[in-house]
Design a protein around this motif. Sequence first.
Motif, PDB file in Angstrom:
ATOM      1  N   THR A 365       0.669  -1.152   0.046  1.00 18.45           N
ATOM      2  CA  THR A 365      -0.053   0.179  -0.060  1.00 18.45           C
ATOM      3  C   THR A 365       0.772   1.355  -0.041  1.00 18.45           C
ATOM      4  N   GLN A 366       2.229   1.131   0.468  1.00 16.25           N
ATOM      5  CA  GLN A 366       2.983   2.215   0.277  1.00 16.25           C
ATOM      6  C   GLN A 366       3.554   2.611  -1.146  1.00 16.25           C
ATOM      7  N   VAL A 367       3.210   2.002  -2.205  1.00 17.44           N
ATOM      8  CA  VAL A 367       3.362   2.394  -3.501  1.00 17.44           C
ATOM      9  C   VAL A 367       2.947   3.647  -3.865  1.00 17.44           C
ATOM     10  N   ALA A 368       1.991   4.337  -3.231  1.00 13.42           N
ATOM     11  CA  ALA A 368       1.354   5.388  -3.528  1.00 13.42           C
ATOM     12  C   ALA A 368       2.380   6.484  -2.977  1.00 13.42           C
ATOM     13  N   VAL A 369       2.976   7.154  -3.883  1.00 14.76           N
ATOM     14  CA  VAL A 369       3.884   8.262  -3.895  1.00 14.76           C
ATOM     15  C   VAL A 369       3.634   9.779  -4.294  1.00 14.76           C
ATOM     16  N   GLY A 370       4.142  10.622  -3.984  1.00 14.15           N
ATOM     17  CA  GLY A 370       4.011  11.821  -4.587  1.00 14.15           C
ATOM     18  C   GLY A 370       4.849  12.201  -5.704  1.00 14.15           C
ATOM     19  N   THR A 371       4.501  13.331  -6.309  1.00 15.32           N
ATOM     20  CA  THR A 371       5.480  13.737  -7.582  1.00 15.32           C
ATOM     21  C   THR A 371       6.885  13.925  -7.305  1.00 15.32           C
ATOM     22  N   ASP A 372       7.205  14.280  -5.978  1.00 12.14           N
ATOM     23  CA  ASP A 372       8.421  14.461  -5.774  1.00 12.14           C
ATOM     24  C   ASP A 372       9.277  13.052  -5.729  1.00 12.14           C
ATOM     25  N   ALA A 373       8.564  12.180  -5.612  1.00  9.01           N
ATOM     26  CA  ALA A 373       9.355  10.961  -5.666  1.00  9.01           C
ATOM     27  C   ALA A 373       9.538  10.278  -7.186  1.00  9.01           C
ATOM     28  N   ILE A 374       8.936  10.876  -7.974  1.00 15.12           N
ATOM     29  CA  ILE A 374       9.007  10.462  -9.467  1.00 15.12           C
ATOM     30  C   ILE A 374       9.901  11.726 -10.277  1.00 15.12           C
ATOM     31  N   SER A 375      10.268  10.880 -11.083  1.00 10.87           N
ATOM     32  CA  SER A 375      11.109  12.078 -11.938  1.00 10.87           C
ATOM     33  C   SER A 375      11.064  11.579 -13.564  1.00 10.87           C
ATOM     34  N   ALA A 376      11.057  12.349 -14.435  1.00  8.25           N
ATOM     35  CA  ALA A 376      11.016  12.076 -16.003  1.00  8.25           C
ATOM     36  C   ALA A 376      12.239  12.508 -16.496  1.00  8.25           C
ATOM     37  N   SER A 377      12.659  11.536 -17.407  1.00  3.77           N
ATOM     38  CA  SER A 377      14.156  11.981 -18.061  1.00  3.77           C
ATOM     39  C   SER A 377      13.993  11.634 -19.791  1.00  3.77           C
ATOM     40  N   ALA A 378      14.784  11.917 -20.653  1.00  7.76           N
ATOM     41  CA  ALA A 378      14.588  11.763 -21.801  1.00  7.76           C
ATOM     42  C   ALA A 378      14.542  10.397 -22.327  1.00  7.76           C
ATOM     43  N   SER A 379      14.939   9.566 -21.572  1.00  2.74           N
ATOM     44  CA  SER A 379      14.917   8.094 -21.816  1.00  2.74           C
ATOM     45  C   SER A 379      13.594   7.328 -21.450  1.00  2.74           C
ATOM     46  N   GLY A 380      13.016   7.967 -20.535  1.00  8.20           N
ATOM     47  CA  GLY A 380      11.640   7.446 -20.220  1.00  8.20           C
ATOM     48  C   GLY A 380      11.308   8.133 -18.815  1.00  8.20           C
ATOM     49  N   PHE A 381      10.966   7.110 -17.889  1.00 10.33           N
ATOM     50  CA  PHE A 381      10.658   7.730 -16.448  1.00 10.33           C
ATOM     51  C   PHE A 381      11.125   6.740 -15.658  1.00 10.33           C
ATOM     52  N   ASP A 382      11.138   7.193 -14.066  1.00 11.53           N
ATOM     53  CA  ASP A 382      11.783   6.262 -13.189  1.00 11.53           C
ATOM     54  C   ASP A 382      11.020   6.731 -11.994  1.00 11.53           C
ATOM     55  N   VAL A 383      11.021   5.862 -11.220  1.00 13.83           N
ATOM     56  CA  VAL A 383      10.275   5.899  -9.535  1.00 13.83           C
ATOM     57  C   VAL A 383      11.201   5.505  -8.633  1.00 13.83           C
ATOM     58  N   THR A 384      11.615   6.469  -8.024  1.00 16.48           N
ATOM     59  CA  THR A 384      12.787   6.412  -7.034  1.00 16.48           C
ATOM     60  C   THR A 384      12.226   5.790  -5.522  1.00 16.48           C
ATOM     61  N   GLU A 385      10.934   5.835  -5.140  1.00 15.24           N
ATOM     62  CA  GLU A 385      10.518   5.243  -4.152  1.00 15.24           C
ATOM     63  C   GLU A 385       9.329   4.532  -4.386  1.00 15.24           C
ATOM     64  N   PRO A 386       9.052   3.439  -3.355  1.00 19.38           N
ATOM     65  CA  PRO A 386       9.800   2.767  -2.508  1.00 19.38           C
ATOM     66  C   PRO A 386      10.747   1.891  -3.120  1.00 19.38           C
ATOM     67  N   SER A 387      11.710   1.379  -2.320  1.00 19.04           N
ATOM     68  CA  SER A 387      12.902   0.774  -2.855  1.00 19.04           C
ATOM     69  C   SER A 387      12.093  -0.598  -3.375  1.00 19.04           C
ATOM     70  N   TYR A 388      12.996  -1.323  -4.371  1.00 25.25           N
ATOM     71  CA  TYR A 388      13.277  -2.528  -4.883  1.00 25.25           C
ATOM     72  C   TYR A 388      13.043  -3.479  -3.723  1.00 25.25           C
ATOM     73  N   LEU A 389      14.151  -3.261  -2.957  1.00 22.02           N
ATOM     74  CA  LEU A 389      14.317  -4.210  -1.679  1.00 22.02           C
ATOM     75  C   LEU A 389      13.233  -4.066  -0.857  1.00 22.02           C
ATOM     76  N   PHE A 390      12.426  -3.071  -0.558  1.00 24.11           N
ATOM     77  CA  PHE A 390      11.193  -3.038  -0.002  1.00 24.11           C
ATOM     78  C   PHE A 390      10.208  -3.896  -0.524  1.00 24.11           C
ATOM     79  N   LEU A 391       9.860  -3.820  -1.676  1.00 22.50           N
ATOM     80  CA  LEU A 391       8.883  -4.357  -2.398  1.00 22.50           C
ATOM     81  C   LEU A 391       9.163  -5.934  -2.728  1.00 22.50           C
ATOM     82  N   LEU A 392      10.322  -5.995  -2.927  1.00 21.95           N
ATOM     83  CA  LEU A 392      10.794  -7.600  -3.005  1.00 21.95           C
ATOM     84  C   LEU A 392      10.628  -8.394  -1.728  1.00 21.95           C
ATOM     85  N   SER A 393      11.028  -7.785  -0.705  1.00 21.70           N
ATOM     86  CA  SER A 393      10.820  -8.077   0.609  1.00 21.70           C
ATOM     87  C   SER A 393       9.496  -8.479   0.930  1.00 21.70           C
ATOM     88  N   ALA A 394       8.597  -7.697   0.588  1.00 23.44           N
ATOM     89  CA  ALA A 394       7.119  -7.723   0.923  1.00 23.44           C
ATOM     90  C   ALA A 394       6.598  -9.052   0.019  1.00 23.44           C
TER      91      ALA A 394
END
Length: 525
Positions: A365-394
Motif C-alpha cells: 500500500t506504500q507504493v502510493a508516492v507523491g510527484t516529488d518521488a517520481i522523475s521524468a527523463s529523456a529516456s523514459g521515466f523512473d520511480v525512486t521510492e519505495p525501493s525494490y528491496l522493500f517491495l521484493l521483501s514484501a
Amino acid sequence: MSTETTSTTAGEPGPADDKLDRNVLLVAGVVVLGAIMSILDITVVSVAQPTFQNVFDASPAQTAWTMTGYTLALATVIPLTGWAADRFGTKRLYMLAVTLFTLGSILCAAANSIEMLTFFRVLQGLGGGMLMPLGMTIMTRAAGPHRIGRVMAVLGVPMLLGPIFGPILGGWLIDIASWHWIFLINLPIGIIALVYAAKVLPSDSPTPSESFDFVGMLLLSPGLALFLYGVSSIPETGTVLATKVLVTAAIGLVLVVLFVLRSLFRSPEHPLMDLHLFRNRSLSVAVVAMSLFAIAFFGASLLFPQYFLLVRGESTLDAGLLLAPQGIAAMLTMPVAGILTDKIGPGKIVMAGIALIVVGMGMFTQVAVGTDAISASASGFDVTEPSYLFLLSALFIMGLGMGGTMMPIMTSALQTLKDHEIARGSTLMNITQQVAASIGTALFSVVLTNGFNDSEAATELRTATESGTTPDPSIVPTALSDMSGAFGSAFLVGTILVAVCIIPALMLPRKKAATPVDPAVLVGH
C-alpha cells in the motif's frame, strides 16, 4: 501398495504409513504435471494478449476472449467431473482430460485467426477444467485422509506458482521464439503425462449404473458460464450496471439458484453436485474461507505485474522475474505447512499464513508516492521510492504466507470426506475457487481502472504505454504519481479482504483430524 498402510489402532495410522511412500509420490507426479499444464496456460496467455492483438489485428476486447473462453469452458465442465469420475473412473477420465488439453494446445498453435484461437482455447478448457478436481480426487484417495495435508502441498505448488512463473515463461517463449510456443510447449508435457498416467495411476472401480443428472447439468453448467461471463465483462464495461454484465450475470445466477433449490428440496438420486456435503461443518467453513481467499489472492495477483509494467516501466519478462521471491518463499513454507496440517490441523497454519499475507500486502500500500518521488527523463521515466528491496521483501513475506494458506484450507475440506464423497467434494472446491477467482479478477480490475480514470494524466500515460507510443514528458510525474496512488488504493482493498479471511480461519480445525482411515481409500480404490 505395501502392507505398511495398515493402522495400528482404529482411526490412527501407524508410524510407517504416516509418511508419503513411493507409490503416493509417483501418483502425485502425474497430477502435478496435469496441474502445471492447466494453470500455467492461464497466466501464459495473459502475457501474450498484446502479441495476439498485433498478429491477428484484433482489438483488446477480441483477444480477451482467448482468456474468457477458456475460463467459461472450465466452469462448464467442472460440475460434470464428479459424476464422470464415479461413472468412468478417475484414471480413464484423467487421461482423456490430458488428451483433450494437449490436442487443444496443438490446434491453438495452428490457429490463423482470433476466432479460431478462441474456439480452440475453449477445447483446451474442456480438458483443463477436469484436471484439477480429478487430480485432487486421485491424490486424496491414494494418500488417505491422514496424509492429505502433505499431498495437497504437492498439488499446491502449481496452483500457487502458476500465476507467478506463468508471465516469466510466456515472456521468455515469446521473446526467444514465437507465440506458438506458449501452446506447443504443452505437447511434450502432455505426452509424458499420458504415458506416466497409464503406468502409474491405479485402476479404479467405476459404477456404470449411476444415472446422470441431466436437469442439473442444464441448470448448473450454463448458469456458471453465464454468471462468469457477466462478471468477466465488468472490467471491459467499467460498471456492474451495463446490460452485458447485469443481464447475463442475473440469468446465470437464477439458473444456479434453481439448481440449488432443486438439489436441496427435490434431491435427485445422483445429483450433479452434492450440496448435502455442506452438512459437513469442516467443508462448509473451508468453502467460505476458500471463497474469500481466492477473491483476494487471485484478484490482487493481477496487480503486482501491472504495477511493475505500468509504473516502474519494466519489461514483461523482468516484471515476471521480480515476482520470483513470492514463489521461492511459497515453496519453502508449503511442504512444512502440509506436514503440520496433518499433525495439528489446518486452523493455526492458515491463521499464521493469512497474517503474513496481510503484512506483505500492507507493505505494497506504500507504493502510493507523491510527484516529488517520481522523475521524468529523456529516456523514459523512473520511480525512486519505495525501493525494490522493500517491495521484493514484501513479496517474499506474502509468499511465506501463501504457502501456508490455500492448500491447508483445501485439506480441511477434503480430509473428513468418505471415499465416495471425495470426487464430489473436490469438484465443489474447484467450482468455488473458479467462481471466486473470477469475481476477484473483476473486482480488482474495476478498482484499479476507476483509480486511473480519476486522473487524465494517468489515463493518457497508460494509453501511450499500452500502444507503444512516447508519452508527453510533462505529464509523466503527475501521471505516475496518480497511477501509483491507484495501485496503493487497490492494494489496500486487497489487504482488507485478506484480513477478513481470518474470521472463517478461526473456525477451521485446530487439531489432527480424527476421521477413521478407510483401508479402501489407502489403496487407491
